[in-house]
Motif scaffolding. Structure first.
Motif, PDB file in Angstrom:
ATOM      1  N   ASN A 181      -7.821   5.293  -3.233  1.00 62.09           N
ATOM      2  CA  ASN A 181      -7.595   5.684  -1.843  1.00 62.09           C
ATOM      3  C   ASN A 181      -8.868   5.483  -1.030  1.00 62.09           C
ATOM      4  N   ASP A 195      -5.713   5.741   2.441  1.00 57.92           N
ATOM      5  CA  ASP A 195      -5.230   4.371   2.605  1.00 57.92           C
ATOM      6  C   ASP A 195      -5.327   3.685   1.241  1.00 57.92           C
ATOM      7  N   SER A 523      -1.895  10.509  -1.106  1.00 58.05           N
ATOM      8  CA  SER A 523      -1.132   9.264  -1.044  1.00 58.05           C
ATOM      9  C   SER A 523      -0.096   9.197  -2.156  1.00 58.05           C
ATOM     10  N   GLN A 542       3.298   6.175  -5.557  1.00 58.10           N
ATOM     11  CA  GLN A 542       2.304   6.101  -4.503  1.00 58.10           C
ATOM     12  C   GLN A 542       2.995   5.803  -3.175  1.00 58.10           C
ATOM     13  N   THR A 543       2.357   6.156  -2.086  1.00 50.05           N
ATOM     14  CA  THR A 543       2.970   5.898  -0.788  1.00 50.05           C
ATOM     15  C   THR A 543       3.089   4.404  -0.496  1.00 50.05           C
TER      16      THR A 543
END
Length: 604
Positions: A181, A195, A523, A542-543
């Motif tokens: 991330n 992110d 995330s 995970q996103t």
């Protein structure tokens, strides 16, 4: 880590990289994705003199799974021109298994040689920003073309045309890459947002950077395109590591020195502190590094600022909420009940004060605000949404949202609180569907546009992230419920913004249907769903839609809802029609907490 240095016997017949060295038996090629051990290193082998076209194709596909410098061995299977054109760092295509070469086809006179079709089933692409993009599994077919070239030992077969980037089976991708991330600040706020990207588990073949340096470099390169509209980096544009930096230096106190280029040399201390915080959050979950403080250095080597990991926590999405992160549920008498926080053994639940706990409102679904002072409850008929204190007794005020749907399943969804203190809910009324945001939980409900729209699908469930810039939606269409993640954008005045959800993307395309979802960290999501022809599973994703090894959790039957804390050390809780309210502590199986009850939730 298993390090394989013996390569004798890998040449000749076996052109694929070796994963083990048996001392007896026949030698056979090993398809890359048959290996399951993420710690195994593959050492690619140069093509042998007089290698056949079949051997060239097989050897090249195997060489792509190694991490030798600049993919030098893989390039030895290419013509000089093809090697110049090939950019393995530009993208990675991920298949369910290693690509399968078909029978060769003789080329025509205008391009003499042999073409090999490559078959597989594609599940994802990783772009040049290192962002993972899942796809609904689809058949993959591309072509590799070979021609005869003049070599030092006479004619030799080499690849002169090939698909772009890397082509890997899922197990090789998992062996070579790890999810990290990166962290940026939510636009206009001092709250970090995750992110996720993928970096090499070991040294990057192209940059020769170790994983820590790769992660920092990826952070400095800026957010991925999908997240960029709602986040900001505190690093000045053009900031990068000092030229030639391949490894960052740790001191004896787990402090990390990060030398930056001239672009960052003149920033002030407040900005520098936030820059250091972005690095600390980014490296926090990287297992190869423990970083207790970050020291940023100017291009001339002088110190810009120093920040400790504890100081960086003030920028976490849940900082200052004062929450206990308790577990709540709707009891058998349709009241809001609280389970003791942090206890190892099942504790006797008790009802919260006020109208949600004393029986004045029979509720079907509930969401507790992140500060654990108020809650939102949906009435038994799903037609009304109320907000009330759960700390003191109070009157049951008028509902903040009302649905006129004809039946309960066509009325309000479960509500969700974001990290800004706003309340979200979907109205599933077929004649007037919509997604709504209630500012502060008590303001005038505002319609939230979804751009582009949901294409006739109905919103079944809404879950907003703690940072408030991402939203998970369960969407039902033609009898199938899928999970998508959207970006929450705010435009206009801060006290009355126009809010939209944009660029919905699939988060679990491998699941045929999804029953329930909850955020489970910066995330990560926990979902209940099943693959085509499979059984119901509870698993982490995970996103970005990727899944980590061992992400499937112990089996649980007839799960209708699941809840996770943003604190990943806290146990999952779920509602099973068979077992009641259950929880899953780390390293254990599901444990029944309450036999009768529904809708377990953490704050959020």
């Amino acid at each position: 880590m298993l390090r394989l240095t013996a390569l004798l016997g890998c040449g000749g017949v076996l052109l694929a990289g070796c994963a083990s060295m048996p001392d007896s038996g026949d030698v056979h090629p090993v398809k890359a994705s048959q290996r399951g051990d993420s710690q195994v290193r593959v050492y690619a082998v140069q093509p042998r003199k007089g290698a056949t076209p079949d051997e060239i194709v097989t050897g090249f596909l195997e060489a792509m799974t190694s991490d030798d410098s600049n993919f030098a061995t893989a390039r030895s299977y290419l013509t000089d021109e093809a090697s110049k054109r090939w950019k393995p760092e530009a993208s990675t295509t991920v298949l369910t298994a290693a690509p399968d070469p078909g029978a060769p086809i003789l080329s025509g006179r205008d391009n003499p040689g042999r073409s090999y079709p490559l078959y597989g089933r594609q599940i994802a692409t990783v772009d040049s920003q290192r962002a993972y993009q899942p796809v609904t599994p689809v058949e993959y077919r591309r072509t590799i073309h070979l021609s005869e070239q003049n070599g030092p030992d006479g004619k030799q077969w080499r690849i002169d045309s090939l698909p772009p980037g890397l082509l890997l089976g899922a197990s090789d991708f998992e062996r070579n890459y790890v999810s990290v991330n990166k962290y940026y600040f939510a636009s206009g706020r001092s709250v970090v947002v995750a992110d996720p990207v993928y970096i090499r588990q070991r040294q990057d073949p192209v940059t020769r950077q170790d994983p820590v340096t790769q992660a920092v470099s990826a952070l400095l390169a800026g957010p991925t395109d999908w997240l960029a509209p709602v986040v900001e980096s505190r690093f000045p544009a053009g900031t990068a590591l000092r030229k030639g930096t391949r490894s960052l230096e740790f001191d004896e106190r787990n402090g990390l020195k990060v030398p930056l280029n001239e672009k960052a040399s003149s920033v002030g201390r407040p900005q520098c502190t936030k820059m250091a915080a972005q690095i600390l959050f980014t490296l926090k979950d990287l297992s190869s590094a423990r970083v207790d403080q970050v020291e940023l250095l100017r291009a001339n080597g002088s110190q810009l600022c120093v920040l400790g990991s504890g100081q960086a926590e003030e920028y976490a999405p849940d900082h200052g909420s004062g929450r206990l992160d308790s577990q709540y549920f709707v009891d058998e008498e349709d009241r809001l009940a609280l389970l003791a926080s942090g206890s190892k053994d099942a504790a006797e639940p008790h009802n919260v004060p006020g109208p949600f706990g004393d029986g004045r409102l029979r509720m079907s679904r509930v969401a507790v605000a992140r500060d654990e002072q108020t809650a939102a409850a949906v009435s038994m008929d799903a037609g009304k949404l109320y907000v009330a204190s759960i700390l003191t007794g109070s009157e049951l005020r008028t509902p903040v949202v009302t649905s006129s749907g004809g039946q309960a399943e066509n009325r309000l969804s479960s509500p969700s609180w974001d990290g800004r203190g706003d309340l979200w809910v979907a109205d599933r009324n077929p004649s007037d569907p919509g997604l709504m945001r209630v500012p502060g939980g008590t303001g005038t409900p505002q319609d939230v546009r979804i751009v582009p729209g949901v294409d006739g699908a109905r919103i079944e469930a809404v879950k907003v992230s703690a940072d408030g810039v991402r939203i998970a939606l369960l969407l039902t269409k033609d009898g199938t419920t899928t999970l998508k993640i959207g970006r929450v954008e705010r435009h206009g005045p801060e006290d009355d913004p126009a809010v939209t959800v944009t660029e919905l993307r699939p988060a679990a395309p491998h699941l045929e249907t999804v029953t329930a979802v909850s955020w489970a960290g910066p995330s990560r999501l926990v979902v209940v769903g099943k693959e085509s022809g499979g059984v119901q599973q509870v698993r982490y994703i995970q996103t970005d839609g990727s899944t980590a090894p061992n992400s499937i959790l112990p089996g649980l039957n007839q799960v209708r809802s699941v809840a996770a804390s943003d604190d990943e050390s806290r146990p999952l809780v779920a509602y099973s029609q068979e077992d009641g309210i259950v929880r899953l502590p780390a390293g254990a199986n599901w444990q029944t907490l309450v036999k009768s009850g529904t809708s377990p939730v953490y704050p959020g």
